[in-house]
Write an enzyme that holds these catalytic residues in place. Structure first.
Site: not given
Ligand SMILES: Cc1cc2nc3c(=O)[nH]c(=O)nc-3n(C[C@H](O)[C@H](O)[C@H](O)COP(=O)(O)O)c2cc1C
Length: 334
Positions: A24, A107, A146, A208-209, A232
């Site tokens: 993140m 991204c 990814k 995801g989620d 998150r």
């Molecule tokens: C603030 C933020 C920054 C993120 N930065 C990246 C990143 O640098 N590289 C990446 O592959 N995904 C990035 N993501 C996506 C997360 O790795 C993840 O795929 C996404 O949040 C879904 O997962 P979650 O629902 O568990 O949060 C970012 C997400 C957030 C919220």
């Protein structure tokens, strides 16, 4: 107690538990990853780093890729659209301690996609393949990738790109089951993750989620994925990580800590960030973290507002200390 799931194997690297902290940007820096790792993460991934920025070697970028050995294994994530630049960047991050190189095809941020990086690569699976082949050839460690489902609902290319990944020698693939166009709207569709798992032989990491330990394990079982990645929901709540590890290791999940204990850990997080990054960088970053640790606590909105306007670490820590004392006196009074 017996393991409920198998370790994740990424090339020659065995990952236990099969639980990965999501990269993140602006959040999962080295300090943060080192703080969350002991909750039981099997693998951590750095914030994404631009291969072009790496070619300039700015201090901030070099800091992002410097792995100081606390986390093993760690993957450094790269983004870019040029195979040769990505290969060069991969060599650099490997030299700087990455155990695994991770390629970002996910991204959706316009500042990234306007230069054809991140999820924009999914508009051209052939280019994805060229990037993956170049990176795999450049390093002597495993490479993972990814991605999202595709650029848009009408162009779901994840199966094609994952098959190309497998052909190119990629050793694991993470799928965040949304399209790029969706950004974070709607919900991640785990049916696609299950489909991907059936389509390829390399390990699949579902993402995801996920925000509940039981559901996370259930998702793993239902889809057959080799590992799960959480982002998150761990912020302000790293105990979710330990709960998942408990279940993976066959124990009942430990209860979540009290609000006071949550804030005590928040104070450790705060102090460590100030020590490692300096106050000027740590204080703004900690505002969002504190807000997340406070989530669901009585009076959280007012406290969040106070923290937002504080620009010294000591003052923020004093507010947290005062809140802990208040929480404890009200729990003894109750
Ligand atoms: C603030 C933020 C920054 C993120 N930065 C990246 C990143 O640098 N590289 C990446 O592959 N995904 C990035 N993501 C996506 C997360 O790795 C993840 O795929 C996404 O949040 C879904 O997962 P979650 O629902 O568990 O949060 C970012 C997400 C957030 C919220």
């Amino acid at each position: 107690m017996s393991r409920q799931v198998a370790p994740l194997q990424i090339g020659g690297i065995q990952v236990w538990p099969p639980l990965v902290l999501a990269p993140m940007s602006g959040v999962t820096n080295r300090t943060m990853r080192a703080l969350y790792k002991p909750f039981g993460l099997g693998l951590t991934v750095t914030e994404f780093v631009s291969c072009n920025a790496l070619a300039y070697g700015s201090k901030r970028t070099m800091e992002m890729i410097d792995q100081h050995g606390l986390e093993k294994p760690v993957a450094t994530q790269l983004w870019g659209d040029d195979p040769e630049m990505m290969a060069q960047a991969a060599r650099v991050v490997r030299e700087c301690g990455a155990d695994i190189v991770d390629i970002n095809f996910g991204c959706p941020a316009p500042k990234v996609t306007k230069t054809n990086g991140g999820s924009a690569c999914l508009r051209d699976p052939q280019r994805c393949e060229a990037i993956m082949r170049a990176v795999v050839a450049a390093v002597d460690c495993p490479v993972m990738m990814k991605m999202r489902l595709g650029w848009s609902e009408g162009a779901l290319v994840y199966e094609e790109v994952a098959k190309r990944a497998q052909e190119a020698g990629i050793q694991a693939v993470t799928l965040h089951a949304r399209t790029a166009r969706q950004f974070y709207k709607g919900s991640a569709d785990w049916e696609h993750i299950a489909r991907l798992k059936r389509a390829v032989d390399i390990p699949v990491i579902g993402n995801g989620d996920l925000d509940d330990a039981q559901v996370a394990l259930q998702r793993m079982r239902d889809t057959g994925v080799d590992a799960i990645m959480l982002g998150r929901a761990t912020l302000g709540n790293p105990w979710l990580i330990s709960q998942i590890v408990d279940l993976m290791e066959g124990r009942p999940a430990a209860p979540l800590p009290s609000s006071a204990d949550r804030l005590r850990f928040c104070m450790v997080h705060y102090r460590t960030m100030v020590q490692e990054l300096g106050e000027a960088r740590a204080v703004p970053q900690m505002r969002k973290h504190v807000a997340l640790y406070l989530k669901g606590m009585p009076g959280a909105a007012i406290l969040r507002e106070r923290i937002m306007h504080i620009d010294s670490g000591d003052a923020a820590l004093a507010v947290l200390e005062e809140t802990i004392a208040r929480l404890e006196s009200s729990s003894t009074a109750a």
